[in-house]
Design a protein around this motif. Structure first.
Motif, PDB file in Angstrom:
ATOM      1  N   VAL A  47       0.758  -1.216   0.038  1.00  0.00           N
ATOM      2  CA  VAL A  47      -0.067  -0.033  -0.091  1.00  0.00           C
ATOM      3  C   VAL A  47       0.969   1.363  -0.112  1.00  0.00           C
ATOM      4  N   GLU A  48       1.839   1.204   0.742  1.00  0.00           N
ATOM      5  CA  GLU A  48       2.685   2.361   0.944  1.00  0.00           C
ATOM      6  C   GLU A  48       3.276   2.587  -0.449  1.00  0.00           C
ATOM      7  N   THR A  49       3.858   1.628  -1.250  1.00  0.00           N
ATOM      8  CA  THR A  49       4.423   1.610  -2.387  1.00  0.00           C
ATOM      9  C   THR A  49       3.480   2.213  -3.330  1.00  0.00           C
ATOM     10  N   MET A  50       2.346   1.872  -3.282  1.00  0.00           N
ATOM     11  CA  MET A  50       1.313   2.222  -4.433  1.00  0.00           C
ATOM     12  C   MET A  50       0.994   3.798  -4.199  1.00  0.00           C
ATOM     13  N   ALA A  51       0.945   4.122  -2.857  1.00  0.00           N
ATOM     14  CA  ALA A  51       0.651   5.729  -2.556  1.00  0.00           C
ATOM     15  C   ALA A  51       1.845   6.404  -2.968  1.00  0.00           C
ATOM     16  N   ALA A  52       2.888   5.926  -2.832  1.00  0.00           N
ATOM     17  CA  ALA A  52       4.301   6.766  -3.567  1.00  0.00           C
ATOM     18  C   ALA A  52       4.063   6.755  -5.146  1.00  0.00           C
ATOM     19  N   GLU A  53       3.724   5.682  -5.722  1.00  0.00           N
ATOM     20  CA  GLU A  53       3.477   5.683  -7.208  1.00  0.00           C
ATOM     21  C   GLU A  53       2.292   6.830  -7.322  1.00  0.00           C
ATOM     22  N   MET A 126      -5.045   5.818 -14.488  1.00  0.00           N
ATOM     23  CA  MET A 126      -3.998   5.042 -13.561  1.00  0.00           C
ATOM     24  C   MET A 126      -4.006   5.506 -12.175  1.00  0.00           C
ATOM     25  N   VAL A 127      -4.259   6.576 -11.646  1.00  0.00           N
ATOM     26  CA  VAL A 127      -4.244   6.933 -10.383  1.00  0.00           C
ATOM     27  C   VAL A 127      -5.334   6.291  -9.762  1.00  0.00           C
ATOM     28  N   GLU A 128      -6.572   6.520 -10.364  1.00  0.00           N
ATOM     29  CA  GLU A 128      -7.687   5.953  -9.855  1.00  0.00           C
ATOM     30  C   GLU A 128      -7.809   4.434  -9.613  1.00  0.00           C
ATOM     31  N   ARG A 133      -7.031  -0.417  -5.940  1.00  0.00           N
ATOM     32  CA  ARG A 133      -6.050  -1.332  -5.498  1.00  0.00           C
ATOM     33  C   ARG A 133      -5.701  -1.189  -4.062  1.00  0.00           C
ATOM     34  N   MET A 134      -5.174   0.157  -3.898  1.00  0.00           N
ATOM     35  CA  MET A 134      -4.633   0.393  -2.422  1.00  0.00           C
ATOM     36  C   MET A 134      -5.749   0.053  -1.434  1.00  0.00           C
ATOM     37  N   ARG A 135      -7.109   0.242  -1.620  1.00  0.00           N
ATOM     38  CA  ARG A 135      -8.044   0.101  -0.774  1.00  0.00           C
ATOM     39  C   ARG A 135      -8.344  -1.365  -0.431  1.00  0.00           C
ATOM     40  N   LEU A 136      -8.340  -2.105  -1.668  1.00  0.00           N
ATOM     41  CA  LEU A 136      -8.285  -3.824  -1.424  1.00  0.00           C
ATOM     42  C   LEU A 136      -7.288  -4.295  -0.824  1.00  0.00           C
ATOM     43  N   PHE A 137      -5.959  -3.819  -0.994  1.00  0.00           N
ATOM     44  CA  PHE A 137      -4.705  -4.216  -0.159  1.00  0.00           C
ATOM     45  C   PHE A 137      -5.011  -3.953   1.349  1.00  0.00           C
ATOM     46  N   GLN A 138      -5.536  -2.654   1.469  1.00  0.00           N
ATOM     47  CA  GLN A 138      -5.720  -2.458   2.970  1.00  0.00           C
ATOM     48  C   GLN A 138      -6.553  -3.023   3.679  1.00  0.00           C
ATOM     49  N   ASP A 177      -9.430 -14.511  -1.945  1.00  0.00           N
ATOM     50  CA  ASP A 177      -8.576 -14.816  -3.021  1.00  0.00           C
ATOM     51  C   ASP A 177      -6.806 -14.183  -2.847  1.00  0.00           C
ATOM     52  N   ALA A 178      -6.754 -14.660  -1.524  1.00  0.00           N
ATOM     53  CA  ALA A 178      -5.264 -13.789  -1.119  1.00  0.00           C
ATOM     54  C   ALA A 178      -4.083 -14.311  -2.025  1.00  0.00           C
ATOM     55  N   PRO A 179      -4.180 -15.336  -2.718  1.00  0.00           N
ATOM     56  CA  PRO A 179      -2.995 -15.572  -3.553  1.00  0.00           C
ATOM     57  C   PRO A 179      -2.898 -14.593  -4.545  1.00  0.00           C
ATOM     58  N   ALA A 180      -3.878 -14.006  -4.992  1.00  0.00           N
ATOM     59  CA  ALA A 180      -3.759 -12.585  -6.067  1.00  0.00           C
ATOM     60  C   ALA A 180      -2.917 -11.444  -5.515  1.00  0.00           C
ATOM     61  N   TYR A 181      -2.748 -11.404  -4.303  1.00  0.00           N
ATOM     62  CA  TYR A 181      -2.112 -10.300  -3.772  1.00  0.00           C
ATOM     63  C   TYR A 181      -0.771 -10.495  -3.267  1.00  0.00           C
ATOM     64  N   PHE A 182      -0.281 -11.801  -3.504  1.00  0.00           N
ATOM     65  CA  PHE A 182       1.066 -12.227  -3.129  1.00  0.00           C
ATOM     66  C   PHE A 182       1.752 -12.712  -4.184  1.00  0.00           C
ATOM     67  N   GLU A 183       2.131 -12.168  -5.273  1.00  0.00           N
ATOM     68  CA  GLU A 183       2.689 -12.704  -6.322  1.00  0.00           C
ATOM     69  C   GLU A 183       3.876 -13.531  -6.295  1.00  0.00           C
TER      70      GLU A 183
END
Length: 203
Positions: A47-53, A126-128, A133-138, A177-183
């Motif tokens: 989430v932190e990485t995506m927030a920076a991006e 792209m930002v949206e 994705r950030m919300r889903l990960f959080q 569907d946790a595996p989708a979040y951990f590639e």
């Protein structure tokens, strides 16, 4: 009397075995708690990485908007100058365009402005998408923490069942569907699926 004394070693051995089983059960649940916390930490890091991006992308959008406004202002200035010149110069065209600017120049400016606008819209999309994705990960990170807290409550109450705890974590990951979040990291539900030969979708 002697029977009670003779059975004492057996009772002690039984108590020791029961204590060992309880200790192993608690250790299994504790490992699951740690696993959930690690998963939550990894998700928080993403989430932190995506927030920076997203922040970098927003900066690019702001810069693009500023550049687009500058281009529009420059275009308006050209048109105003051309209109003023048309009033003073009888040879200027009635359209009010700057005599030094050709139709090709105007076409290029319009094309550049259109391209810049499209680029801004693409970056905004792209930002949206990143924010979604950030919300889903959080949300998943929070759910992992809540699951860990629930397992801790069971430990403290003495009701922890290692088999039930494993099943609980596996079901949790399958439903979300946790595996989708951990590639790059194998989840517990994937390990369970491999050991039983079932697919995650069948869980």
């Amino acid at each position: 009397m002697h029977d009670a004394e003779d059975n004492a070693p057996e009772r002690d051995a039984g108590d020791a075995a029961a204590a060992d089983r309880t200790g192993e059960a608690d250790q299994t649940v504790e490992e699951l708690v740690e696993y959930c916390r690690v998963q939550a930490g990894l998700l928080a890091g993403r989430v932190e990485t995506m927030a920076a991006e997203a922040s970098d992308r927003i900066d690019e959008i702001d810069e693009g908007i500023a550049a687009l406004r500058a281009d529009l202002d420059a275009t308006d200035a050209h048109e105003e100058t051309g209109a003023s010149g048309a009033g003073d110069d009888a040879g200027a065209e009635a359209s009010g365009d700057d005599p030094e600017r050709t139709a090709g120049d105007v076409g290029d400016e319009v094309a550049n402005l259109s391209e810049a606008e499209s680029d801004l819209q693409r970056k905004q999309a792209m930002v949206e998408a990143t924010e979604s994705r950030m919300r889903l990960f959080q949300e998943l990170a929070t759910a992992y923490i809540e699951l860990a807290d629930g397992l801790i409550d069971e430990l403290e109450s003495g009701e922890a069942d290692p088999d039930e705890a494993v099943s609980r974590v596996v079901s949790f990951e399958a439903e979300r569907d946790a595996p989708a979040y951990f590639e790059e990291r194998e989840t517990l539900v994937e390990v369970a699926a491999e050991s039983t030969g079932d697919s995650i979708a069948e869980e």
